[in-house]
Design a protein around this motif. Structure first.
Motif, PDB file in Angstrom:
ATOM      1  N   TYR A 165       0.759  -1.230  -0.106  1.00 30.94           N
ATOM      2  CA  TYR A 165       0.045   0.024  -0.129  1.00 30.94           C
ATOM      3  C   TYR A 165       0.853   1.170  -0.011  1.00 30.94           C
ATOM      4  CZ  TYR A 165      -4.119  -2.849   0.963  1.00 30.94           C
ATOM      5  OH  TYR A 165      -5.255  -3.548   1.042  1.00 30.94           O
ATOM      6  N   THR A 166       0.319   2.341  -0.251  1.00 29.65           N
ATOM      7  CA  THR A 166       1.036   3.521  -0.045  1.00 29.65           C
ATOM      8  C   THR A 166       1.521   4.109   1.050  1.00 29.65           C
ATOM      9  OG1 THR A 166      -1.250   4.864  -0.206  1.00 29.65           O
ATOM     10  CG2 THR A 166      -0.183   4.878  -2.301  1.00 29.65           C
ATOM     11  N   PRO A 169      -1.987   0.267   5.716  1.00 26.49           N
ATOM     12  CA  PRO A 169      -3.254   0.224   5.902  1.00 26.49           C
ATOM     13  C   PRO A 169      -3.858   0.299   7.468  1.00 26.49           C
ATOM     14  CG  PRO A 169      -2.467  -1.772   4.936  1.00 26.49           C
ATOM     15  CD  PRO A 169      -1.223  -0.904   5.146  1.00 26.49           C
ATOM     16  N   ASP A 172      -3.274   3.947   8.560  1.00 28.47           N
ATOM     17  CA  ASP A 172      -3.864   4.900   7.607  1.00 28.47           C
ATOM     18  C   ASP A 172      -4.993   4.375   6.748  1.00 28.47           C
ATOM     19  OD1 ASP A 172      -4.366   6.993   5.846  1.00 28.47           O
ATOM     20  OD2 ASP A 172      -2.150   7.351   5.108  1.00 28.47           O
ATOM     21  N   SER A 173      -6.218   4.879   7.114  1.00 28.12           N
ATOM     22  CA  SER A 173      -7.332   4.455   6.201  1.00 28.12           C
ATOM     23  C   SER A 173      -7.531   4.885   4.951  1.00 28.12           C
ATOM     24  CB  SER A 173      -8.750   4.913   7.052  1.00 28.12           C
ATOM     25  OG  SER A 173      -8.602   6.117   7.038  1.00 28.12           O
ATOM     26  N   THR A 174      -6.724   5.850   4.616  1.00 28.20           N
ATOM     27  CA  THR A 174      -6.570   6.328   3.373  1.00 28.20           C
ATOM     28  C   THR A 174      -5.564   5.800   2.243  1.00 28.20           C
ATOM     29  OG1 THR A 174      -4.978   8.297   3.625  1.00 28.20           O
ATOM     30  CG2 THR A 174      -7.455   8.764   3.827  1.00 28.20           C
ATOM     31  N   ALA A 175      -4.730   4.724   2.830  1.00 31.54           N
ATOM     32  CA  ALA A 175      -3.714   4.135   2.282  1.00 31.54           C
ATOM     33  C   ALA A 175      -4.396   3.357   0.834  1.00 31.54           C
ATOM     34  CB  ALA A 175      -3.110   3.084   2.919  1.00 31.54           C
ATOM     35  N   THR A 176      -3.639   3.360  -0.364  1.00 35.18           N
ATOM     36  CA  THR A 176      -4.444   2.505  -1.629  1.00 35.18           C
ATOM     37  C   THR A 176      -3.458   1.535  -1.902  1.00 35.18           C
ATOM     38  OG1 THR A 176      -3.418   4.286  -2.794  1.00 35.18           O
ATOM     39  CG2 THR A 176      -5.621   4.515  -2.470  1.00 35.18           C
TER      40      THR A 176
END
Length: 236
Positions: A165-166, A169, A172-176
């Motif tokens: 992930y970026t 995860p 960080d809930s915004t990780a893609t």
């Protein structure tokens, strides 16, 4: 099958299950069943497992222990995990061999490249213990080194997350998630796939790394039959 021969990298911490340390027999049995199912497809499997559930040389050094001594203790921890995994796999009826970089003939064979390959060709699961046999090298580096030596098609790194992930995860809930990513992008983005020595060795030898969630039942089977799960790191 997508692959003929793989190296499966497992963390020692994964064996803890829900415990704080040590080995969870339930988790061990789950992994053994996943490996058995993969072997039955005709896949040749080698395994490197860490020792972080028992001891970490880096942590010991941080608390004042001699780093070399601590690293050797960590290597022995990987052998304990290797023996536990060997026992669990053989309980399913699959033949195994434990090969170690430090000689301990009473419990394991010494690592010899040709012997390891021969065991794989005979359908045995080969477990590599004691890392590279040298301090200052992690089991990540050992897994890449052994994969290159046995000419594995890919390293499957089993973790508790379903890919790269970026950001973390779990924090960080915004990780893609990346489906594929290049070696260079991993380095440029500072993503933690493996330690730098292992990753550089993998890149130099064009050895793909596939990161996936080993704790989800059936994932290993899906991977080897070509289903696209996890994240693969390649040249492109």
């Amino acid at each position: 099958m997508q692959y003929k021969r793989i190296l499966l990298k497992l963390s020692g911490e994964a064996l803890m299950g829900d415990n704080q340390y040590g080995i969870d027999p339930k988790r061990l049995a789950e992994y053994a069943q996943e490996i058995k199912a993969a072997v039955e497809t005709g896949l040749e499997i080698a395994i490197v497992i860490g020792g972080g559930n028992i001891f970490r040389g880096v942590s010991g050094a941080a608390q004042g222990m001699d780093r070399v001594q601590g690293d050797y203790m960590g290597m022995l921890a990987t052998c304990i995990n290797g023996m536990a995994l060997q026992s669990a796999i053989e309980a399913t009826g699959v033949k195994t061999r434990l090969l170690t970089a430090i000689k301990m003939e009473e419990i394991a064979e010494p690592f010899i490249k040709r012997r390891a390959v021969r065991h794989l060709e005979k359908g045995r699961v080969v477990i590599f213990g004691a890392g590279t046999g040298n301090p200052y090298f992690t089991t990540d580096t050992a897994s890449v080194l052994r994969a290159i030596e046995i000419q594995a098609d890919v390293i499957l790194k089993g973790t508790r997350v379903d890919g790269i992930y970026t950001a973390d995860p779990e924090k960080d809930s915004t990780a893609t998630k990346f489906d594929t990513i290049s070696y260079r992008d991993v380095l440029d983005k500072g993503l933690k796939v493996m330690d730098s020595t292992a990753f550089t060795l993998s890149e130099e030898n064009s050895l793909p790394i596939l990161v996936f969630d080993m704790n989800t039942k059936g994932n290993l089977q899906k991977l080897i039959t070509g289903e696209k799960i996890g994240t693969i790191v390649t040249d492109k």
